[in-house]
Design a protein around this motif. Structure first.
Motif, PDB file in Angstrom:
ATOM      1  N   VAL A 136       1.833 -10.416   4.040  1.00  0.00           N
ATOM      2  CA  VAL A 136       2.428  -9.763   4.792  1.00  0.00           C
ATOM      3  C   VAL A 136       3.688 -10.216   5.165  1.00  0.00           C
ATOM      4  O   VAL A 136       4.608  -9.327   5.364  1.00  0.00           O
ATOM      5  CB  VAL A 136       1.540  -9.688   6.183  1.00  0.00           C
ATOM      6  CG1 VAL A 136       2.176  -8.843   7.311  1.00  0.00           C
ATOM      7  CG2 VAL A 136       0.202  -9.049   6.090  1.00  0.00           C
ATOM      8  N   ILE A 137       3.975 -11.517   5.195  1.00  0.00           N
ATOM      9  CA  ILE A 137       5.254 -12.015   5.642  1.00  0.00           C
ATOM     10  C   ILE A 137       6.089 -11.861   4.624  1.00  0.00           C
ATOM     11  O   ILE A 137       7.371 -11.307   5.059  1.00  0.00           O
ATOM     12  CB  ILE A 137       5.073 -13.282   6.142  1.00  0.00           C
ATOM     13  CG1 ILE A 137       4.205 -13.580   7.493  1.00  0.00           C
ATOM     14  CG2 ILE A 137       6.510 -14.143   6.307  1.00  0.00           C
ATOM     15  CD1 ILE A 137       3.974 -14.988   7.883  1.00  0.00           C
ATOM     16  N   LYS A 138       5.894 -12.252   3.573  1.00  0.00           N
ATOM     17  CA  LYS A 138       6.774 -12.106   2.506  1.00  0.00           C
ATOM     18  C   LYS A 138       6.835 -10.815   1.534  1.00  0.00           C
ATOM     19  O   LYS A 138       7.499 -10.713   0.585  1.00  0.00           O
ATOM     20  CB  LYS A 138       6.706 -13.379   1.529  1.00  0.00           C
ATOM     21  CG  LYS A 138       6.777 -14.853   2.046  1.00  0.00           C
ATOM     22  CD  LYS A 138       6.379 -15.751   0.984  1.00  0.00           C
ATOM     23  CE  LYS A 138       6.536 -17.005   1.727  1.00  0.00           C
ATOM     24  NZ  LYS A 138       5.951 -18.240   0.992  1.00  0.00           N
ATOM     25  N   LYS A 139       5.857  -9.994   1.882  1.00  0.00           N
ATOM     26  CA  LYS A 139       5.726  -8.763   1.225  1.00  0.00           C
ATOM     27  C   LYS A 139       5.628  -8.957  -0.519  1.00  0.00           C
ATOM     28  O   LYS A 139       5.999  -8.157  -1.303  1.00  0.00           O
ATOM     29  CB  LYS A 139       6.870  -7.943   1.015  1.00  0.00           C
ATOM     30  CG  LYS A 139       7.019  -7.475   2.606  1.00  0.00           C
ATOM     31  CD  LYS A 139       7.796  -6.052   2.795  1.00  0.00           C
ATOM     32  CE  LYS A 139       8.060  -5.541   4.264  1.00  0.00           C
ATOM     33  NZ  LYS A 139       8.552  -6.231   5.176  1.00  0.00           N
ATOM     34  N   GLY A 140       4.842 -10.298  -0.592  1.00  0.00           N
ATOM     35  CA  GLY A 140       4.450 -10.536  -2.001  1.00  0.00           C
ATOM     36  C   GLY A 140       2.972 -10.213  -2.212  1.00  0.00           C
ATOM     37  O   GLY A 140       2.345  -9.812  -1.527  1.00  0.00           O
ATOM     38  N   VAL A 141       2.544  -9.978  -3.601  1.00  0.00           N
ATOM     39  CA  VAL A 141       1.222  -9.803  -4.017  1.00  0.00           C
ATOM     40  C   VAL A 141       0.640 -10.956  -4.715  1.00  0.00           C
ATOM     41  O   VAL A 141       1.300 -11.401  -5.608  1.00  0.00           O
ATOM     42  CB  VAL A 141       1.240  -8.361  -4.665  1.00  0.00           C
ATOM     43  CG1 VAL A 141      -0.099  -8.161  -5.047  1.00  0.00           C
ATOM     44  CG2 VAL A 141       2.026  -7.095  -3.837  1.00  0.00           C
ATOM     45  N   SER A 142      -0.741 -11.224  -4.384  1.00  0.00           N
ATOM     46  CA  SER A 142      -1.279 -12.368  -5.025  1.00  0.00           C
ATOM     47  C   SER A 142      -2.278 -11.829  -5.993  1.00  0.00           C
ATOM     48  O   SER A 142      -2.821 -10.543  -5.579  1.00  0.00           O
ATOM     49  CB  SER A 142      -1.708 -13.321  -3.873  1.00  0.00           C
ATOM     50  OG  SER A 142      -2.948 -13.834  -4.397  1.00  0.00           O
ATOM     51  N   THR A 143      -2.706 -12.563  -6.892  1.00  0.00           N
ATOM     52  CA  THR A 143      -3.630 -12.050  -7.798  1.00  0.00           C
ATOM     53  C   THR A 143      -5.087 -11.832  -6.891  1.00  0.00           C
ATOM     54  O   THR A 143      -5.991 -11.025  -7.118  1.00  0.00           O
ATOM     55  CB  THR A 143      -4.184 -12.860  -8.833  1.00  0.00           C
ATOM     56  OG1 THR A 143      -4.247 -14.360  -8.447  1.00  0.00           O
ATOM     57  CG2 THR A 143      -2.860 -12.856  -9.845  1.00  0.00           C
ATOM     58  N   LEU A 144      -5.026 -12.835  -5.910  1.00  0.00           N
ATOM     59  CA  LEU A 144      -6.460 -12.873  -4.837  1.00  0.00           C
ATOM     60  C   LEU A 144      -6.430 -11.403  -4.264  1.00  0.00           C
ATOM     61  O   LEU A 144      -7.448 -10.905  -3.717  1.00  0.00           O
ATOM     62  CB  LEU A 144      -6.447 -13.936  -4.247  1.00  0.00           C
ATOM     63  CG  LEU A 144      -6.877 -15.269  -4.925  1.00  0.00           C
ATOM     64  CD1 LEU A 144      -6.634 -16.410  -3.841  1.00  0.00           C
ATOM     65  CD2 LEU A 144      -7.923 -15.201  -5.782  1.00  0.00           C
ATOM     66  N   ASN A 145      -5.160 -10.826  -3.810  1.00  0.00           N
ATOM     67  CA  ASN A 145      -5.370  -9.409  -3.175  1.00  0.00           C
ATOM     68  C   ASN A 145      -6.268  -8.506  -3.826  1.00  0.00           C
ATOM     69  O   ASN A 145      -6.446  -7.432  -3.101  1.00  0.00           O
ATOM     70  CB  ASN A 145      -3.860  -8.909  -3.080  1.00  0.00           C
ATOM     71  CG  ASN A 145      -3.205 -10.076  -1.956  1.00  0.00           C
ATOM     72  OD1 ASN A 145      -1.834  -9.861  -1.960  1.00  0.00           O
ATOM     73  ND2 ASN A 145      -3.869 -11.033  -1.247  1.00  0.00           N
ATOM     74  N   SER A 146      -6.498  -8.454  -4.922  1.00  0.00           N
ATOM     75  CA  SER A 146      -6.966  -7.428  -5.628  1.00  0.00           C
ATOM     76  C   SER A 146      -8.537  -7.770  -5.545  1.00  0.00           C
ATOM     77  O   SER A 146      -9.397  -6.581  -5.703  1.00  0.00           O
ATOM     78  CB  SER A 146      -6.915  -7.404  -7.231  1.00  0.00           C
ATOM     79  OG  SER A 146      -7.104  -8.628  -7.873  1.00  0.00           O
ATOM     80  N   MET A 147      -9.134  -8.641  -4.795  1.00  0.00           N
ATOM     81  CA  MET A 147     -10.648  -8.991  -4.454  1.00  0.00           C
ATOM     82  C   MET A 147     -10.510  -8.237  -3.433  1.00  0.00           C
ATOM     83  O   MET A 147      -9.951  -7.696  -2.318  1.00  0.00           O
ATOM     84  CB  MET A 147     -10.760 -10.466  -4.128  1.00  0.00           C
ATOM     85  CG  MET A 147     -10.670 -11.316  -5.269  1.00  0.00           C
ATOM     86  SD  MET A 147     -11.144 -12.843  -4.856  1.00  0.00           S
ATOM     87  CE  MET A 147     -12.798 -12.896  -4.733  1.00  0.00           C
ATOM     88  N   ASP A 148     -11.992  -7.377  -3.091  1.00  0.00           N
ATOM     89  CA  ASP A 148     -12.282  -6.937  -1.842  1.00  0.00           C
ATOM     90  C   ASP A 148     -12.874  -7.724  -0.912  1.00  0.00           C
ATOM     91  O   ASP A 148     -13.380  -8.771  -1.188  1.00  0.00           O
ATOM     92  CB  ASP A 148     -13.130  -5.619  -2.073  1.00  0.00           C
ATOM     93  CG  ASP A 148     -14.720  -5.865  -2.374  1.00  0.00           C
ATOM     94  OD1 ASP A 148     -15.248  -6.617  -1.904  1.00  0.00           O
ATOM     95  OD2 ASP A 148     -15.153  -5.156  -3.209  1.00  0.00           O
ATOM     96  N   HIS A 149     -12.811  -7.528   0.415  1.00  0.00           N
ATOM     97  CA  HIS A 149     -13.037  -8.456   1.580  1.00  0.00           C
ATOM     98  C   HIS A 149     -14.331  -8.877   1.489  1.00  0.00           C
ATOM     99  O   HIS A 149     -14.637 -10.209   1.799  1.00  0.00           O
ATOM    100  CB  HIS A 149     -12.770  -7.529   2.850  1.00  0.00           C
ATOM    101  CG  HIS A 149     -11.873  -8.062   3.678  1.00  0.00           C
ATOM    102  ND1 HIS A 149     -10.365  -8.373   3.344  1.00  0.00           N
ATOM    103  CD2 HIS A 149     -12.138  -8.784   5.094  1.00  0.00           C
ATOM    104  CE1 HIS A 149      -9.999  -9.032   4.509  1.00  0.00           C
ATOM    105  NE2 HIS A 149     -11.140  -9.107   5.573  1.00  0.00           N
ATOM    106  N   THR A 150     -15.369  -7.790   1.221  1.00  0.00           N
ATOM    107  CA  THR A 150     -16.924  -8.383   1.242  1.00  0.00           C
ATOM    108  C   THR A 150     -17.146  -9.382  -0.049  1.00  0.00           C
ATOM    109  O   THR A 150     -17.615 -10.407   0.268  1.00  0.00           O
ATOM    110  CB  THR A 150     -17.707  -7.103   1.063  1.00  0.00           C
ATOM    111  OG1 THR A 150     -17.175  -6.069   1.882  1.00  0.00           O
ATOM    112  CG2 THR A 150     -19.247  -7.433   1.410  1.00  0.00           C
ATOM    113  N   ALA A 151     -16.521  -8.995  -0.946  1.00  0.00           N
ATOM    114  CA  ALA A 151     -16.788 -10.126  -2.297  1.00  0.00           C
ATOM    115  C   ALA A 151     -16.083 -11.355  -1.842  1.00  0.00           C
ATOM    116  O   ALA A 151     -16.722 -12.532  -2.096  1.00  0.00           O
ATOM    117  CB  ALA A 151     -15.872  -9.613  -3.291  1.00  0.00           C
TER     118      ALA A 151
END
Ligand SMILES: Cc1cc2nc3c(=O)[nH]c(=O)nc-3n(C[C@H](O)[C@H](O)[C@H](O)COP(=O)(O)OP(=O)(O)OC[C@H]3O[C@@H](n4cnc5c(N)ncnc54)[C@H](O)[C@@H]3O)c2cc1C
Length: 208
Positions: A165-180
């Motif tokens: 959110v702060i750096k507007k970067g995307v991590s590989t973990l962002n593709s995981m869903d929240h419940t997972a």
């Protein structure tokens, strides 16, 4: 303060208030007269928690809500800082770390106490089994083996959410869903009979 007259019939869990004078998030406790207001301060500008007296907090709240005549009672003023830390070991002989003592993560995602409750659940039944002599004390070592990987992943995910959110970067973990992130992992330890040798440690998506 009782804000119900401004809200009816709306209710909300979390609202960001941005105006030229204040920047913060109002979070409900009972959606009527108990609230938490989060406001940022910047240590590199010489600001500190001591700058937030009750009087100043009341002023900030009135500006945030937009009403100068509110009857506000402050219960507590607590500073907190976002951190990403996981203890290297969750057990040392008879000492076990669980909850925030074992891991700190930013509140993004709301994983902190959930993760602590999962630690407690994992450890509690093992302690009971060992104390009641139903299991060998070796079972207790699986607490670290099972929880450490899941905790590190969750801590990193919460941190990535904040920094993406702060750096507007995307991590590989962002593709995981929240419940997972919350429940989508399998434990690998000597207490688990493996289904096969390549059982995945984590699942990125869940079919609900
Ligand atoms: C802004 C914010 C928002 C959050 N939002 C969420 C959320 O939405 N969802 C979520 O799951 N988590 C959230 N969390 C995280 C959650 O609050 C913590 O992960 C959780 O409270 C940790 O629980 P704990 O029991 O491990 O530790 P704590 O809640 O810190 O409890 C430890 C207790 O031990 C006491 N203590 C300390 N030292 C001693 C001593 N020497 N002797 C006796 N007692 C002692 C303390 O006073 C305290 O009561 C949030 C955290 C923050 C800061």
């Amino acid at each position: 303060a009782d804000l119900s007259r401004f809200l009816k019939p709306s209710q909300f869990g979390w609202i960001q208030i941005l105006n030229p004078e204040v920047f913060g998030a109002l979070i409900t406790v009972n959606n009527r007269d108990e609230w938490i207001y989060h406001v940022t301060y910047n240590p590199s500008n010489g600001e500190s928690p001591e700058d937030f007296s009750e009087e100043r907090c009341c002023e900030i709240l009135k500006k945030a809500i937009g009403v100068s005549s509110l009857d506000i009672v402050i219960f507590s003023i607590l500073p907190w800082a976002a951190a990403e830390q996981t203890a290297t070991r969750f057990q040392d002989n008879r000492v076990f770390l669980i909850g925030d003592a074992a891991h700190l993560m930013p509140p993004t995602g709301g994983f902190g106490s959930n993760t602590g409750i999962q630690d407690a659940h994992n450890l509690a039944w093992k302690l009971a089994a060992v104390i009641h002599k139903q299991a060998h004390p070796r079972l207790l070592q699986t607490y670290h083996d099972e929880r450490h990987y899941a905790v590190e992943l969750t801590t990193k995910y919460a941190s990535d959410l904040l920094f993406s959110v702060i750096k507007k970067g995307v991590s590989t973990l962002n593709s995981m869903d929240h419940t997972a992130v919350t429940v989508g992992y399998k434990y690998n330890s000597t207490a688990i009979i493996k289904e096969n040798s390549d059982t995945p440690h984590r699942m990125d998506q869940l079919e609900l």
